[in-house]
Enzyme design. Structure first.
Site, PDB file in Angstrom:
ATOM      1  N   GLY A 107      51.031  52.291  21.813  1.00 59.26           N
ATOM      2  CA  GLY A 107      49.187  52.049  21.510  1.00 59.26           C
ATOM      3  C   GLY A 107      48.801  52.913  22.280  1.00 59.26           C
ATOM      4  N   SER A 146      45.377  50.329  26.212  1.00 54.07           N
ATOM      5  CA  SER A 146      45.514  49.049  25.186  1.00 54.07           C
ATOM      6  C   SER A 146      46.224  47.944  25.531  1.00 54.07           C
ATOM      7  CB  SER A 146      46.559  49.773  24.283  1.00 54.07           C
ATOM      8  OG  SER A 146      47.880  49.908  24.106  1.00 54.07           O
ATOM      9  N   SER A 187      53.513  56.997  23.067  1.00 51.08           N
ATOM     10  CA  SER A 187      54.452  57.321  21.666  1.00 51.08           C
ATOM     11  C   SER A 187      53.658  57.585  20.514  1.00 51.08           C
ATOM     12  CB  SER A 187      55.489  56.516  21.532  1.00 51.08           C
ATOM     13  OG  SER A 187      55.137  55.042  21.553  1.00 51.08           O
TER      14      SER A 187
HETATM   15  N1  LIG Z   1      46.129  63.704  28.100  1.00 47.96           N
HETATM   16  C1  LIG Z   1      46.611  62.562  28.334  1.00 47.96           C
HETATM   17  N2  LIG Z   1      46.654  61.632  27.104  1.00 47.96           N
HETATM   18  C2  LIG Z   1      46.995  60.121  27.482  1.00 47.96           C
HETATM   19  N3  LIG Z   1      47.494  59.742  28.691  1.00 47.96           N
HETATM   20  C3  LIG Z   1      47.388  60.469  29.703  1.00 47.96           C
HETATM   21  C4  LIG Z   1      46.976  62.094  29.570  1.00 47.96           C
HETATM   22  N4  LIG Z   1      46.940  62.482  30.865  1.00 47.96           N
HETATM   23  C5  LIG Z   1      47.601  61.575  31.750  1.00 47.96           C
HETATM   24  N5  LIG Z   1      47.702  60.400  30.881  1.00 47.96           N
HETATM   25  C6  LIG Z   1      48.265  59.369  31.422  1.00 47.96           C
HETATM   26  O1  LIG Z   1      49.909  59.445  31.160  1.00 47.96           O
HETATM   27  C7  LIG Z   1      50.108  58.200  30.305  1.00 47.96           C
HETATM   28  C8  LIG Z   1      51.028  58.358  28.969  1.00 47.96           C
HETATM   29  O2  LIG Z   1      52.258  58.753  29.239  1.00 47.96           O
HETATM   30  P1  LIG Z   1      53.215  58.582  27.973  1.00 47.96           P
HETATM   31  O3  LIG Z   1      54.346  59.185  28.341  1.00 47.96           O
HETATM   32  O4  LIG Z   1      53.202  57.234  27.683  1.00 47.96           O
HETATM   33  O5  LIG Z   1      52.466  59.438  26.818  1.00 47.96           O
HETATM   34  S1  LIG Z   1      53.270  59.968  25.658  1.00 47.96           S
HETATM   35  O6  LIG Z   1      53.922  58.764  24.718  1.00 47.96           O
HETATM   36  O7  LIG Z   1      54.338  61.145  25.880  1.00 47.96           O
HETATM   37  O8  LIG Z   1      52.184  60.309  24.698  1.00 47.96           O
HETATM   38  C9  LIG Z   1      48.956  57.297  30.158  1.00 47.96           C
HETATM   39  O9  LIG Z   1      49.388  55.877  30.711  1.00 47.96           O
HETATM   40  P2  LIG Z   1      48.826  54.665  29.797  1.00 47.96           P
HETATM   41  O10 LIG Z   1      47.432  54.728  30.179  1.00 47.96           O
HETATM   42  O11 LIG Z   1      49.636  53.686  30.522  1.00 47.96           O
HETATM   43  O12 LIG Z   1      49.217  54.898  28.518  1.00 47.96           O
HETATM   44  C10 LIG Z   1      48.070  57.844  31.220  1.00 47.96           C
HETATM   45  O13 LIG Z   1      48.040  57.233  32.363  1.00 47.96           O
HETATM   46  N1  LIG Z   2      45.030  40.682  25.999  1.00 45.92           N
HETATM   47  C1  LIG Z   2      45.365  41.847  26.860  1.00 45.92           C
HETATM   48  N2  LIG Z   2      46.493  42.673  26.865  1.00 45.92           N
HETATM   49  C2  LIG Z   2      46.801  43.445  27.801  1.00 45.92           C
HETATM   50  N3  LIG Z   2      45.964  43.771  28.644  1.00 45.92           N
HETATM   51  C3  LIG Z   2      44.619  43.418  28.705  1.00 45.92           C
HETATM   52  C4  LIG Z   2      44.306  42.377  27.894  1.00 45.92           C
HETATM   53  N4  LIG Z   2      43.118  41.913  27.954  1.00 45.92           N
HETATM   54  C5  LIG Z   2      42.655  42.763  28.856  1.00 45.92           C
HETATM   55  N5  LIG Z   2      43.757  43.435  29.406  1.00 45.92           N
HETATM   56  C6  LIG Z   2      43.307  44.518  30.482  1.00 45.92           C
HETATM   57  O1  LIG Z   2      43.370  45.914  29.907  1.00 45.92           O
HETATM   58  C7  LIG Z   2      43.994  46.832  30.666  1.00 45.92           C
HETATM   59  C8  LIG Z   2      45.227  47.478  30.186  1.00 45.92           C
HETATM   60  O2  LIG Z   2      45.833  48.483  30.948  1.00 45.92           O
HETATM   61  P1  LIG Z   2      47.366  48.827  30.723  1.00 45.92           P
HETATM   62  O3  LIG Z   2      48.150  47.773  30.793  1.00 45.92           O
HETATM   63  O4  LIG Z   2      47.624  49.964  32.047  1.00 45.92           O
HETATM   64  O5  LIG Z   2      47.155  49.513  29.399  1.00 45.92           O
HETATM   65  P2  LIG Z   2      48.239  50.946  29.021  1.00 45.92           P
HETATM   66  O6  LIG Z   2      49.673  50.646  29.611  1.00 45.92           O
HETATM   67  O7  LIG Z   2      48.491  50.438  27.320  1.00 45.92           O
HETATM   68  O8  LIG Z   2      47.638  52.060  29.188  1.00 45.92           O
HETATM   69  C9  LIG Z   2      44.690  46.081  31.891  1.00 45.92           C
HETATM   70  O9  LIG Z   2      43.580  46.296  32.967  1.00 45.92           O
HETATM   71  C10 LIG Z   2      44.614  44.595  31.591  1.00 45.92           C
HETATM   72  O10 LIG Z   2      44.189  43.762  32.609  1.00 45.92           O
END
Ligand SMILES: Nc1ncnc2c1ncn2[C@@H]1O[C@H](COP(=O)(O)OS(=O)(=O)O)[C@@H](OP(=O)(O)O)[C@H]1O
Ligand SMILES: Nc1ncnc2c1ncn2[C@@H]1O[C@H](COP(=O)(O)OP(=O)(O)O)[C@@H](O)[C@H]1O
Length: 216
Positions: A41, A45, A115
């Protein structure tokens, strides 16, 4: 110990060694079968939050788990990779291989990576036996992710400080046939219940697989 030449895209002249202890024999030492819950996601997300909460619940139930999280893995195993399409593909290829190794060791693996590309997720899935890989779409719309913006990354991406940001200037391909979709309108508690139910159904499915289930 037996070895064989595998007819796939493995390096030439490298054999595959099959050990005497099979995944089924390792699994017998645990109260559950190894399998992988693959969360996908957008950033924000809820992947990390849900993965962590699921691992807590499984740990409470005596399950042996391993959590692989995007941010953490990018500090180590994948620290050489950026956010281009090819680097993301390589990132997911490595994670898939690592998740598969942990599953073969008998653990329940939870992965939390954006992903974004369907073909990379399909490639990861192909490593696993039937019933061992469960794709979970954390289906939180971009607008809500951006509103949450837990790390301030969307704001920076909109300001042009971060490039190739998923959902902004880099694509996200939603899963077409995930084993589970978690809807944003449902509560986090409901999501955990759904994830736990998926783990239980994975147990049943693997137990019924003639080659992958618990040995008699
Ligand atoms: N350009 C860009 N796009 C998306 N995300 C970014 C980017 N730069 C840094 N980040 C941070 O890196 C986390 C995503 O890493 P992933 O290894 O999950 O990415 S991927 O699956 O290879 O696309 C992602 O973590 P999540 O927010 O937990 O998804 C971000 O914190
Ligand atoms: N139903 C829910 N499930 C997961 N996270 C939620 C939900 N509602 C609100 N949130 C908030 O949304 C944010 C999601 O961040 P995170 O878990 O780091 O997402 P990701 O790993 O996909 O980047 C957190 O601050 C979390 O507390």
């Amino acid at each position: 110990m037996a070895f064989e030449y595998r007819d796939n895209d493995s390096p030439a002249d490298v054999v595959w060694n099959t050990g005497s202890v099979t995944p089924e024999m390792r699994s017998r030492l645990k109260p559950h079968a190894g399998h992988c819950i693959w969360l996908t996601g957008l950033s924000g997300s809820g992947k990390s939050t849900l993965a962590n909460a699921l691992e807590v619940e499984l740990n409470r139930r005596g399950c042996h788990t391993m959590l692989l999280d995007g941010d953490n893995i990018r500090h180590g195993l994948c620290r050489d990779l950026g956010m281009s399409q090819s680097d993301r593909s390589e990132n997911i290829r490595r994670i898939g291989e690592v998740a598969h190794l942990f599953v073969e060791s008998g653990l329940i693996v939870i992965t939390a990576f954006i992903s974004p590309f369907a073909s990379d997720r399909q490639q990861a899935r192909s490593l696993f036996r039937s019933g061992e890989f469960h794709e979970v779409f954390v289906d939180t719309p971009l607008g809500l992710c951006e509103k949450r913006d837990p790390k301030g990354l969307y704001r920076r991406a909109r300001a042009g400080e971060i490039h190739d940001f998923t959902g902004i200037d880099s694509p996200y391909e939603p899963p077409m046939h995930p084993e589970l979709t978690l809807l944003a309108e449902d509560s986090q508690q409901r999501h955990i219940e759904q994830l736990l139910a998926l783990c239980l159904s994975a147990e049943a499915e693997i137990a019924n697989e003639p080659e992958a289930g618990q040995a008699q």
